[in-house]
Design a protein around this motif. Structure first.
Motif, PDB file in Angstrom:
ATOM      1  N   VAL A   1       7.873 -10.006  29.510  1.00 22.29           N
ATOM      2  CA  VAL A   1       8.319  -9.193  30.636  1.00 22.29           C
ATOM      3  C   VAL A   1       7.929  -7.740  30.365  1.00 22.29           C
ATOM      4  O   VAL A   1       8.259  -7.178  29.314  1.00 22.29           O
ATOM      5  CB  VAL A   1       9.839  -9.300  30.833  1.00 22.29           C
ATOM      6  N   GLY A   2       7.216  -7.131  31.303  1.00 15.70           N
ATOM      7  CA  GLY A   2       6.784  -5.753  31.136  1.00 15.70           C
ATOM      8  C   GLY A   2       7.637  -4.779  31.925  1.00 15.70           C
ATOM      9  O   GLY A   2       8.738  -5.101  32.378  1.00 15.70           O
ATOM     10  N   SER A   3       7.127  -3.582  32.098  1.00 14.57           N
ATOM     11  CA  SER A   3       7.767  -2.606  32.972  1.00 14.57           C
ATOM     12  C   SER A   3       7.560  -3.055  34.416  1.00 14.57           C
ATOM     13  O   SER A   3       6.781  -3.980  34.688  1.00 14.57           O
ATOM     14  CB  SER A   3       7.148  -1.229  32.763  1.00 14.57           C
ATOM     15  N   LYS A   4       8.229  -2.418  35.373  1.00  8.08           N
ATOM     16  CA  LYS A   4       8.062  -2.790  36.775  1.00  8.08           C
ATOM     17  C   LYS A   4       6.596  -2.674  37.203  1.00  8.08           C
ATOM     18  O   LYS A   4       6.053  -3.561  37.870  1.00  8.08           O
ATOM     19  CB  LYS A   4       8.936  -1.932  37.682  1.00  8.08           C
ATOM     20  N   GLU A   5       5.954  -1.600  36.816  1.00  8.15           N
ATOM     21  CA  GLU A   5       4.552  -1.401  37.162  1.00  8.15           C
ATOM     22  C   GLU A   5       3.682  -2.509  36.570  1.00  8.15           C
ATOM     23  O   GLU A   5       2.797  -3.051  37.236  1.00  8.15           O
ATOM     24  CB  GLU A   5       4.072  -0.036  36.669  1.00  8.15           C
ATOM     25  N   GLU A   6       3.928  -2.839  35.310  1.00 10.34           N
ATOM     26  CA  GLU A   6       3.143  -3.886  34.650  1.00 10.34           C
ATOM     27  C   GLU A   6       3.396  -5.237  35.292  1.00 10.34           C
ATOM     28  O   GLU A   6       2.459  -6.028  35.506  1.00 10.34           O
ATOM     29  CB  GLU A   6       3.487  -3.918  33.160  1.00 10.34           C
TER      30      GLU A   6
ATOM     31  N   TYR B   1      -4.825  -8.191  31.782  1.00 13.75           N
ATOM     32  CA  TYR B   1      -3.473  -8.600  31.395  1.00 13.75           C
ATOM     33  C   TYR B   1      -3.555  -9.675  30.317  1.00 13.75           C
ATOM     34  O   TYR B   1      -4.033 -10.785  30.561  1.00 13.75           O
ATOM     35  CB  TYR B   1      -2.690  -9.114  32.605  1.00 13.75           C
ATOM     36  N   ILE B   2      -3.110  -9.324  29.109  1.00 13.69           N
ATOM     37  CA  ILE B   2      -3.135 -10.272  28.001  1.00 13.69           C
ATOM     38  C   ILE B   2      -1.794 -10.993  27.948  1.00 13.69           C
ATOM     39  O   ILE B   2      -0.752 -10.384  27.706  1.00 13.69           O
ATOM     40  CB  ILE B   2      -3.380  -9.575  26.653  1.00 13.69           C
ATOM     41  N   VAL B   3      -1.805 -12.307  28.201  1.00 13.29           N
ATOM     42  CA  VAL B   3      -0.620 -13.140  28.054  1.00 13.29           C
ATOM     43  C   VAL B   3      -0.908 -14.139  26.928  1.00 13.29           C
ATOM     44  O   VAL B   3      -1.917 -14.022  26.243  1.00 13.29           O
ATOM     45  CB  VAL B   3      -0.257 -13.848  29.373  1.00 13.29           C
ATOM     46  N   ARG B   4      -0.043 -15.101  26.730  1.00 18.13           N
ATOM     47  CA  ARG B   4      -0.256 -16.094  25.668  1.00 18.13           C
ATOM     48  C   ARG B   4      -0.455 -17.471  26.293  1.00 18.13           C
ATOM     49  O   ARG B   4       0.391 -17.930  27.067  1.00 18.13           O
ATOM     50  CB  ARG B   4       0.960 -16.121  24.729  1.00 18.13           C
ATOM     51  N   SER B   5      -1.562 -18.095  25.995  1.00 14.09           N
ATOM     52  CA  SER B   5      -1.788 -19.453  26.464  1.00 14.09           C
ATOM     53  C   SER B   5      -0.757 -20.391  25.855  1.00 14.09           C
ATOM     54  O   SER B   5      -0.403 -20.283  24.681  1.00 14.09           O
ATOM     55  CB  SER B   5      -3.195 -19.921  26.076  1.00 14.09           C
TER      56      SER B   5
ATOM     57  N   GLU C   1     -13.383  -4.003  25.385  1.00 12.57           N
ATOM     58  CA  GLU C   1     -14.829  -4.108  25.154  1.00 12.57           C
ATOM     59  C   GLU C   1     -15.402  -5.368  25.792  1.00 12.57           C
ATOM     60  O   GLU C   1     -16.475  -5.337  26.402  1.00 12.57           O
ATOM     61  CB  GLU C   1     -15.109  -4.106  23.652  1.00 12.57           C
ATOM     62  N   ALA C   2     -14.675  -6.480  25.675  1.00 13.79           N
ATOM     63  CA  ALA C   2     -15.191  -7.754  26.166  1.00 13.79           C
ATOM     64  C   ALA C   2     -15.340  -7.777  27.687  1.00 13.79           C
ATOM     65  O   ALA C   2     -16.281  -8.379  28.217  1.00 13.79           O
ATOM     66  CB  ALA C   2     -14.266  -8.895  25.720  1.00 13.79           C
ATOM     67  N   PHE C   3     -14.416  -7.107  28.393  1.00  9.54           N
ATOM     68  CA  PHE C   3     -14.433  -7.176  29.861  1.00  9.54           C
ATOM     69  C   PHE C   3     -14.737  -5.829  30.521  1.00  9.54           C
ATOM     70  O   PHE C   3     -14.607  -5.697  31.736  1.00  9.54           O
ATOM     71  CB  PHE C   3     -13.087  -7.710  30.366  1.00  9.54           C
ATOM     72  N   ASN C   4     -15.122  -4.863  29.689  1.00 14.28           N
ATOM     73  CA  ASN C   4     -15.497  -3.542  30.201  1.00 14.28           C
ATOM     74  C   ASN C   4     -14.385  -2.946  31.075  1.00 14.28           C
ATOM     75  O   ASN C   4     -14.609  -2.513  32.211  1.00 14.28           O
ATOM     76  CB  ASN C   4     -16.803  -3.629  30.998  1.00 14.28           C
ATOM     77  N   LEU C   5     -13.176  -2.937  30.513  1.00 14.17           N
ATOM     78  CA  LEU C   5     -12.009  -2.441  31.236  1.00 14.17           C
ATOM     79  C   LEU C   5     -11.508  -1.149  30.607  1.00 14.17           C
ATOM     80  O   LEU C   5     -11.651  -0.929  29.401  1.00 14.17           O
ATOM     81  CB  LEU C   5     -10.892  -3.493  31.207  1.00 14.17           C
ATOM     82  N   ASP C   6     -10.924  -0.309  31.419  1.00 13.97           N
ATOM     83  CA  ASP C   6     -10.361   0.951  30.920  1.00 13.97           C
ATOM     84  C   ASP C   6      -8.904   0.815  30.503  1.00 13.97           C
ATOM     85  O   ASP C   6      -8.439   1.509  29.603  1.00 13.97           O
ATOM     86  CB  ASP C   6     -10.474   2.047  31.993  1.00 13.97           C
ATOM     87  N   LYS C   7      -8.184  -0.067  31.183  1.00 13.08           N
ATOM     88  CA  LYS C   7      -6.752  -0.202  30.926  1.00 13.08           C
ATOM     89  C   LYS C   7      -6.398  -1.662  30.673  1.00 13.08           C
ATOM     90  O   LYS C   7      -6.822  -2.546  31.408  1.00 13.08           O
ATOM     91  CB  LYS C   7      -5.941   0.330  32.113  1.00 13.08           C
ATOM     92  N   ILE C   8      -5.612  -1.884  29.642  1.00 11.77           N
ATOM     93  CA  ILE C   8      -5.158  -3.226  29.284  1.00 11.77           C
ATOM     94  C   ILE C   8      -3.636  -3.211  29.180  1.00 11.77           C
ATOM     95  O   ILE C   8      -3.047  -2.292  28.612  1.00 11.77           O
ATOM     96  CB  ILE C   8      -5.751  -3.686  27.940  1.00 11.77           C
ATOM     97  N   VAL C   9      -3.015  -4.245  29.710  1.00 11.65           N
ATOM     98  CA  VAL C   9      -1.567  -4.422  29.579  1.00 11.65           C
ATOM     99  C   VAL C   9      -1.327  -5.646  28.702  1.00 11.65           C
ATOM    100  O   VAL C   9      -1.742  -6.758  29.047  1.00 11.65           O
ATOM    101  CB  VAL C   9      -0.893  -4.611  30.950  1.00 11.65           C
ATOM    102  N   LYS C  10      -0.706  -5.440  27.555  1.00 11.45           N
ATOM    103  CA  LYS C  10      -0.488  -6.543  26.623  1.00 11.45           C
ATOM    104  C   LYS C  10       0.895  -7.134  26.840  1.00 11.45           C
ATOM    105  O   LYS C  10       1.911  -6.483  26.604  1.00 11.45           O
ATOM    106  CB  LYS C  10      -0.628  -6.055  25.182  1.00 11.45           C
ATOM    107  N   LEU C  11       0.911  -8.373  27.300  1.00 11.58           N
ATOM    108  CA  LEU C  11       2.158  -9.087  27.571  1.00 11.58           C
ATOM    109  C   LEU C  11       2.122 -10.443  26.868  1.00 11.58           C
ATOM    110  O   LEU C  11       2.454 -11.476  27.446  1.00 11.58           O
ATOM    111  CB  LEU C  11       2.349  -9.266  29.080  1.00 11.58           C
ATOM    112  N   ALA C  12       1.718 -10.423  25.595  1.00 13.78           N
ATOM    113  CA  ALA C  12       1.487 -11.679  24.871  1.00 13.78           C
ATOM    114  C   ALA C  12       2.393 -11.869  23.663  1.00 13.78           C
ATOM    115  O   ALA C  12       2.620 -13.002  23.240  1.00 13.78           O
ATOM    116  CB  ALA C  12       0.034 -11.744  24.407  1.00 13.78           C
TER     117      ALA C  12
END
Length: 367
Positions: free
Chosen positions: A343-348, A325-329, A24-35
């Motif tokens: 660490v995500g999948s190869k695609e991520e 891409y959600i990571v952790r600060s 919602e915040a960035f008007n994105l369709d796909k999010i990858v959570k790596l946090a």
């Protein structure tokens, strides 16, 4: 209200941004959570099969003794059933230990940059917190931790592999440390990421619980088993230690579904090994990327990596989040110019590396 004074300036645990919030915040369709160091490959397919076939009544309380899972896990670890304690995630066992052993007038020793719940619970229970800085290699400084122990020390916390650095304690160093810790001081060895370890000089922590009566090992089904939402963790220690700790445990603290699916997941070690291998491949690709871009990082024995961008970690975090891409600060973790990346999948991973490349180009142009 007669609140404990130490609560007045204590902040609650801050979970990462949810996928829906970021969309919602960035008007994105796909999010990858790596946090949050979750397993990008999910859980064993056998888990979903089991859930779909379940006909249990959810009006009944869970098995308070965790009988079936206890028996299977004891067999898997080659220990006695009484050498196990279960929790609503290993987080709850950390809380149980703190509640049982920490109070005003006592102190607890831990690394300065490690899993935050050790310190959080100690503060709640009114104990003095003694934090020992990590070494230059971001490893536990065990000699310094020994020096921090005195007659009022009740618990020492070791996180190996350590969160957020991914580093670990070599076996010989751990044994030397255990030999010097007073017998009336509990050593908590938190191994949430144990299944990801590939280091040859790692140790057999379960065997060490047979040698040291003041050692408890914590593990979880939340990480490589991919069952974080079911909240099941466990501890291994000698019977006498656990008999004293058990009265702290809340009744029915491990939910019915969690008990069932963890037992199924435990049986599928092929899935665990496959995840371990794919995680190692992902780490190697990230290592190569960071090396090529002259970014320093700590070699990891986990499913995450801490990397230093030499700029405000929040800036990196915000930019990558804007790209989905959600990571952790690293700022709240004690590493203000770094981010921690699951660490995500190869695609991520490939998509994340492209986003990081864009960030580095942008920084170079603006600087």
């Amino acid at each position: 209200m007669k609140w404990k004074k130490q609560l007045l300036n204590l902040t609650p645990y801050q979970p990462g941004r949810t996928i829906d919030e970021v969309k919602e915040a960035f008007n994105l369709d796909k999010i990858v959570k790596l946090a949050s160091n979750e397993n990008p490959f999910g859980s064993s397919p056998k888990v979903m099969e089991t859930i779909q076939k379940m006909d249990s009544s959810f009006a009944l309380y869970p098995d308070g003794y965790v009988t079936n899972l206890r028996a299977e896990l004891a067999k898997f670890l080659k220990i006695e059933k009484e050498e196990l304690v279960f929790g609503n995630g290993s987080d709850e066992i950390i809380l149980m230990i703190s509640r049982a052993l920490l109070s005003p007038g006592l102190n607890t020793v831990m690394a300065s940059h490690t899993f935050g719940q050790y310190k959080h619970n100690a503060i709640v229970d009114g104990a003095e917190v003694r934090e020992v800085p990590l070494t230059d290699q971001a490893e536990h400084d065990l000699p310094a931790m020994l020096k921090a122990i005195d007659k009022n020390t009740s618990v020492v916390w070791l996180c190996s592999p350590n969160n957020p650095t991914g580093t670990y304690i070599p076996g010989d160093d751990l044994v030397d440390f255990l030999n010097q810790v007073p017998e009336d001081v509990l050593v908590v060895l938190d191994e949430a990421y144990y299944e990801y370890v590939v280091a040859e000089n790692y140790y057999d922590s379960i065997a060490l619980t047979k040698q040291y009566n003041n050692l408890i090992v914590l593990r979880t089904f939340s990480k490589i088993y991919g069952l974080a939402s079911f909240r099941v963790g466990y501890g291994v220690a000698n019977k006498e230690l656990l008999q004293t700790l058990e009265p702290i445990r809340e009744p029915f603290n491990v939910n019915t579904l969690g008990q069932i699916v963890t037992q199924v997941a435990l049986e599928d070690q092929e899935f665990v090994e496959a995840c371990k291998q794919k995680n190692r491949e992902g780490l190697e690709s990230l290592y190569q990327f960071f090396t090529e871009n002259k970014l320093s990082y700590y070699p990891s024995q986990t499913n995450f990596i801490l990397v230093d961008f030499q700029v405000d970690g929040n800036e990196v975090f915000q930019y990558l989040m804007s790209k989905g891409y959600i990571v952790r600060s690293g700022v709240p973790l004690g590493f203000p110019t770094s981010v921690r990346i699951t660490v995500g999948s190869k695609e991520e991973n490939d998509g994340l590396m492209q986003a990081m490349t864009d960030f580095l180009v942008k920084k170079k142009v603006t600087n």
